[in-house]
Structures are given as structure tokens and as C-alpha cells.
Design a protein around this motif. Structure first.
Motif, PDB file in Angstrom:
ATOM      1  N   ASP A 254       0.841  -1.458   0.014  1.00 20.39           N
ATOM      2  CA  ASP A 254       0.145   0.179  -0.182  1.00 20.39           C
ATOM      3  C   ASP A 254       1.154   1.527  -0.146  1.00 20.39           C
ATOM      4  O   ASP A 254       2.156   1.150   0.192  1.00 20.39           O
ATOM      5  N   LYS A 255       0.176   2.960  -0.106  1.00 26.61           N
ATOM      6  CA  LYS A 255       0.811   3.189  -0.524  1.00 26.61           C
ATOM      7  C   LYS A 255       1.563   3.973   0.819  1.00 26.61           C
ATOM      8  O   LYS A 255       2.874   4.001   0.493  1.00 26.61           O
ATOM      9  N   ALA A 256       1.149   3.784   2.536  1.00 26.07           N
ATOM     10  CA  ALA A 256       1.808   4.360   3.597  1.00 26.07           C
ATOM     11  C   ALA A 256       2.742   3.309   3.483  1.00 26.07           C
ATOM     12  O   ALA A 256       3.863   4.028   4.011  1.00 26.07           O
ATOM     13  N   THR A 257       3.247   2.325   3.432  1.00 25.90           N
ATOM     14  CA  THR A 257       4.117   1.971   3.578  1.00 25.90           C
ATOM     15  C   THR A 257       5.407   2.123   2.825  1.00 25.90           C
ATOM     16  O   THR A 257       5.916   1.895   2.579  1.00 25.90           O
ATOM     17  N   GLN A 258       4.765   2.220   0.890  1.00 27.69           N
ATOM     18  CA  GLN A 258       5.830   2.672   0.068  1.00 27.69           C
ATOM     19  C   GLN A 258       6.140   4.050   0.232  1.00 27.69           C
ATOM     20  O   GLN A 258       7.779   3.924   0.201  1.00 27.69           O
ATOM     21  N   TYR A 259       5.440   4.816   1.170  1.00 26.01           N
ATOM     22  CA  TYR A 259       5.411   6.439   1.932  1.00 26.01           C
ATOM     23  C   TYR A 259       7.060   5.486   2.577  1.00 26.01           C
ATOM     24  O   TYR A 259       8.266   6.654   3.004  1.00 26.01           O
ATOM     25  N   GLY A 260       6.905   4.958   3.186  1.00 26.36           N
ATOM     26  CA  GLY A 260       7.600   4.978   4.818  1.00 26.36           C
ATOM     27  C   GLY A 260       8.841   3.932   4.440  1.00 26.36           C
ATOM     28  O   GLY A 260       9.517   4.965   4.895  1.00 26.36           O
TER      29      GLY A 260
ATOM     30  N   VAL B  40      11.085  17.015   9.077  1.00 29.88           N
ATOM     31  CA  VAL B  40      10.371  16.157   8.304  1.00 29.88           C
ATOM     32  C   VAL B  40       9.987  14.991   9.013  1.00 29.88           C
ATOM     33  O   VAL B  40      10.658  15.193   8.721  1.00 29.88           O
ATOM     34  N   GLY B  41       8.914  14.699   9.319  1.00 24.60           N
ATOM     35  CA  GLY B  41       8.144  14.437  10.409  1.00 24.60           C
ATOM     36  C   GLY B  41       7.524  13.454   8.680  1.00 24.60           C
ATOM     37  O   GLY B  41       7.621  13.477   8.047  1.00 24.60           O
ATOM     38  N   LEU B  42       7.412  12.089   9.084  1.00 26.80           N
ATOM     39  CA  LEU B  42       6.814  11.123   8.374  1.00 26.80           C
ATOM     40  C   LEU B  42       5.453  11.819   7.334  1.00 26.80           C
ATOM     41  O   LEU B  42       4.689  11.939   6.037  1.00 26.80           O
ATOM     42  N   GLU B  43       4.336  12.569   8.440  1.00 27.28           N
ATOM     43  CA  GLU B  43       3.160  13.052   7.814  1.00 27.28           C
ATOM     44  C   GLU B  43       3.419  13.549   7.121  1.00 27.28           C
ATOM     45  O   GLU B  43       2.438  14.345   5.918  1.00 27.28           O
ATOM     46  N   ASP B  44       4.490  14.907   7.622  1.00 31.11           N
ATOM     47  CA  ASP B  44       5.165  16.087   6.218  1.00 31.11           C
ATOM     48  C   ASP B  44       5.322  15.406   5.006  1.00 31.11           C
ATOM     49  O   ASP B  44       4.940  16.002   3.853  1.00 31.11           O
ATOM     50  N   PHE B  45       6.057  14.436   5.017  1.00 31.22           N
ATOM     51  CA  PHE B  45       6.602  13.738   4.008  1.00 31.22           C
ATOM     52  C   PHE B  45       5.595  13.329   2.972  1.00 31.22           C
ATOM     53  O   PHE B  45       5.272  13.037   1.860  1.00 31.22           O
ATOM     54  N   VAL B  46       4.527  12.449   3.716  1.00 34.67           N
ATOM     55  CA  VAL B  46       3.622  11.712   3.085  1.00 34.67           C
ATOM     56  C   VAL B  46       2.140  12.811   2.469  1.00 34.67           C
ATOM     57  O   VAL B  46       2.080  12.975   1.750  1.00 34.67           O
ATOM     58  N   ARG B  47       2.459  14.323   3.351  1.00 37.85           N
ATOM     59  CA  ARG B  47       1.219  15.052   2.812  1.00 37.85           C
ATOM     60  C   ARG B  47       2.258  15.988   1.469  1.00 37.85           C
ATOM     61  O   ARG B  47       1.470  16.074   0.993  1.00 37.85           O
TER      62      ARG B  47
ATOM     63  N   VAL C  58      10.076   4.587   1.830  1.00 38.36           N
ATOM     64  CA  VAL C  58      11.398   5.681   0.558  1.00 38.36           C
ATOM     65  C   VAL C  58      11.741   6.354   2.041  1.00 38.36           C
ATOM     66  O   VAL C  58      12.813   7.217   2.036  1.00 38.36           O
ATOM     67  N   PHE C  59      10.214   6.767   2.986  1.00 42.14           N
ATOM     68  CA  PHE C  59      10.743   8.224   4.421  1.00 42.14           C
ATOM     69  C   PHE C  59      12.271   7.487   4.759  1.00 42.14           C
ATOM     70  O   PHE C  59      13.118   8.350   4.775  1.00 42.14           O
ATOM     71  N   GLU C  60      12.437   5.879   5.346  1.00 45.82           N
ATOM     72  CA  GLU C  60      13.662   5.802   5.689  1.00 45.82           C
ATOM     73  C   GLU C  60      15.164   5.940   4.765  1.00 45.82           C
ATOM     74  O   GLU C  60      15.898   6.403   5.790  1.00 45.82           O
ATOM     75  N   LEU C  61      14.721   5.683   3.523  1.00 41.63           N
ATOM     76  CA  LEU C  61      16.037   6.031   2.757  1.00 41.63           C
ATOM     77  C   LEU C  61      16.622   7.823   3.019  1.00 41.63           C
ATOM     78  O   LEU C  61      17.346   7.438   3.381  1.00 41.63           O
ATOM     79  N   PHE C  62      15.681   9.114   3.104  1.00 42.83           N
ATOM     80  CA  PHE C  62      16.042  10.046   3.582  1.00 42.83           C
ATOM     81  C   PHE C  62      16.433  10.085   4.738  1.00 42.83           C
ATOM     82  O   PHE C  62      17.568  11.135   5.050  1.00 42.83           O
ATOM     83  N   ASP C  63      15.421   9.076   5.840  1.00 45.68           N
ATOM     84  CA  ASP C  63      15.670   9.703   7.214  1.00 45.68           C
ATOM     85  C   ASP C  63      17.569   8.824   7.922  1.00 45.68           C
ATOM     86  O   ASP C  63      17.686   7.670   8.082  1.00 45.68           O
ATOM     87  N   GLY C  64      18.391   9.374   7.006  1.00 44.14           N
ATOM     88  CA  GLY C  64      20.029   8.495   7.119  1.00 44.14           C
ATOM     89  C   GLY C  64      20.170   8.043   9.115  1.00 44.14           C
ATOM     90  O   GLY C  64      21.098   7.399   8.819  1.00 44.14           O
ATOM     91  N   ASP C  65      20.231   9.207   9.727  1.00 48.30           N
ATOM     92  CA  ASP C  65      20.367   8.781  11.060  1.00 48.30           C
ATOM     93  C   ASP C  65      19.040   7.849  12.049  1.00 48.30           C
ATOM     94  O   ASP C  65      19.510   7.385  13.323  1.00 48.30           O
ATOM     95  N   GLY C  66      18.479   7.235  11.020  1.00 51.82           N
ATOM     96  CA  GLY C  66      17.026   6.939  11.685  1.00 51.82           C
ATOM     97  C   GLY C  66      15.796   7.221  13.059  1.00 51.82           C
ATOM     98  O   GLY C  66      15.921   6.565  13.668  1.00 51.82           O
ATOM     99  N   ASP C  67      16.396   8.736  12.982  1.00 49.79           N
ATOM    100  CA  ASP C  67      15.707   8.890  14.104  1.00 49.79           C
ATOM    101  C   ASP C  67      13.928   9.368  13.712  1.00 49.79           C
ATOM    102  O   ASP C  67      13.495   9.890  14.475  1.00 49.79           O
ATOM    103  N   GLY C  68      13.482   9.292  13.166  1.00 51.96           N
ATOM    104  CA  GLY C  68      12.277   9.750  12.459  1.00 51.96           C
ATOM    105  C   GLY C  68      11.944  10.909  11.748  1.00 51.96           C
ATOM    106  O   GLY C  68      10.904  11.114  11.526  1.00 51.96           O
ATOM    107  N   ARG C  69      12.784  11.764  11.796  1.00 47.31           N
ATOM    108  CA  ARG C  69      12.480  12.871  11.484  1.00 47.31           C
ATOM    109  C   ARG C  69      13.753  12.829  10.020  1.00 47.31           C
ATOM    110  O   ARG C  69      14.977  12.350  10.035  1.00 47.31           O
ATOM    111  N   ILE C  70      13.131  14.434   9.018  1.00 47.25           N
ATOM    112  CA  ILE C  70      14.656  14.264   7.998  1.00 47.25           C
ATOM    113  C   ILE C  70      15.112  15.561   8.292  1.00 47.25           C
ATOM    114  O   ILE C  70      14.127  16.528   8.394  1.00 47.25           O
TER     115      ILE C  70
END
Length: 140
Positions: free
Chosen positions: A2-8, A58-65, A10-22
Motif C-alpha cells: 500500500d501507499k503508506a508502506t511505500q512512503y514509509g 520533516v516528519g513522516l506525516e509531512d513527507f506523506v502530505r 522511501v522516508f527511511e531512505l531519506f532519514d539517514g540517522d533513523g530518528d524518524g525525521r528528515i
């Protein structure tokens, strides 16, 4: 997937340190990794634009939006164009008369009274016409 999983993912790829924010630096590094380029100022401006809660990240919600927003903007633009076809001479609303006129052009003749009944189903504020917001509800 689903979209949420795909976005998640991609978000993880951007989130280099894994803190849940870009951060701006992570955004800059990711864009460079895929062959693009962002200056530090451009990355900071992008993060500031996307950051809804003002924490500078940028949090995951910001990214998805942001990612999902492009599709929504296109839908809204298409709806606005359709609405303009039905509204009465730039009045900002669809009247029974303007609806009747447009339906006639489309080969679907309806009387003004029939159009009033059609409008009343979606006329949320009871003013006898459809605003753009009411038209959006009708089309969803």
C-alpha cells in the motif's frame, strides 16, 4: 504494497540517522545520492516549507502530505475546471439555471425545477446553489 508502506520505505531512505525525521542535511545528502543537487540553503528552505509542526525537521506525516499532495492538487485543479463549466458567468456558484443550461449542452435536458432537486441533495448550507466546496463533496 500500500501507499503508506511505500512512503514509509522511501522516508527511511531519506532519514539517514533513523530518528524518524528528515533534516536539511539528510535531504541534501539523499538528493545528491540520486544524482541531484541542493545547496544547503535550498535544503533548509525545502524543510522549512514541508515542516508542519515548526520543529525544523520533516516528519513522516509531512513527507506523506508532500508526496501525496501532488495528486491532490491535480484533482483539485480538475474539479475547479469542471466547476467553472457549470457555474453561472463567474458567480462562484452553480444555480439551477446554469446546471440546466450545461446539461442541455451535454444532451441531458433537465428543467430548472429538476436541477433544483439535484442541487438540493448537495446544498449543505441550504442557499439553493452549489459552491465549489459543495461541488467537491458531490464529486467525491
Amino acid at each position: 504494497m500500500d501507499k503508506a508502506t511505500q512512503y514509509g520505505r522511501v522516508f527511511e531512505l531519506f532519514d539517514g540517522d533513523g530518528d524518524g525525521r528528515i533534516s536539511a542535511k539528510e535531504l541534501q545528502q539523499c538528493v545528491e545520492a540520486i544524482g541531484g543537487g541542493l545547496t544547503e540553503e535550498e535544503a533548509e528552505a525545502a524543510v522549512e516549507y514541508l515542516d508542519a509542526d515548526g520543529d525544523g525537521l520533516v516528519g513522516l506525516e509531512d513527507f506523506v502530505r508532500f508526496v501525496d499532495g501532488g495528486e491532490e492538487e491535480e484533482k483539485a485543479k480538475d474539479l475547479r475546471e469542471a466547476f467553472k463549466m457549470y457555474e453561472m458567468e463567474g458567480s462562484g456558484c452553480i444555480t439551477p439555471k446554469s446546471l440546466s443550461k450545461m446539461l442541455s449542452r451535454l444532451g441531458e435536458s433537465r428543467s430548472a425545477d429538476e436541477c433544483q432537486v439535484m442541487i438540493s441533495r448537495f446544498d449543505l448550507n441550504g442557499d439553493g446553489v452549489l459552491t465549489f466546496d459543495e461541488f467537491k463533496v458531490m464529486m467525491s
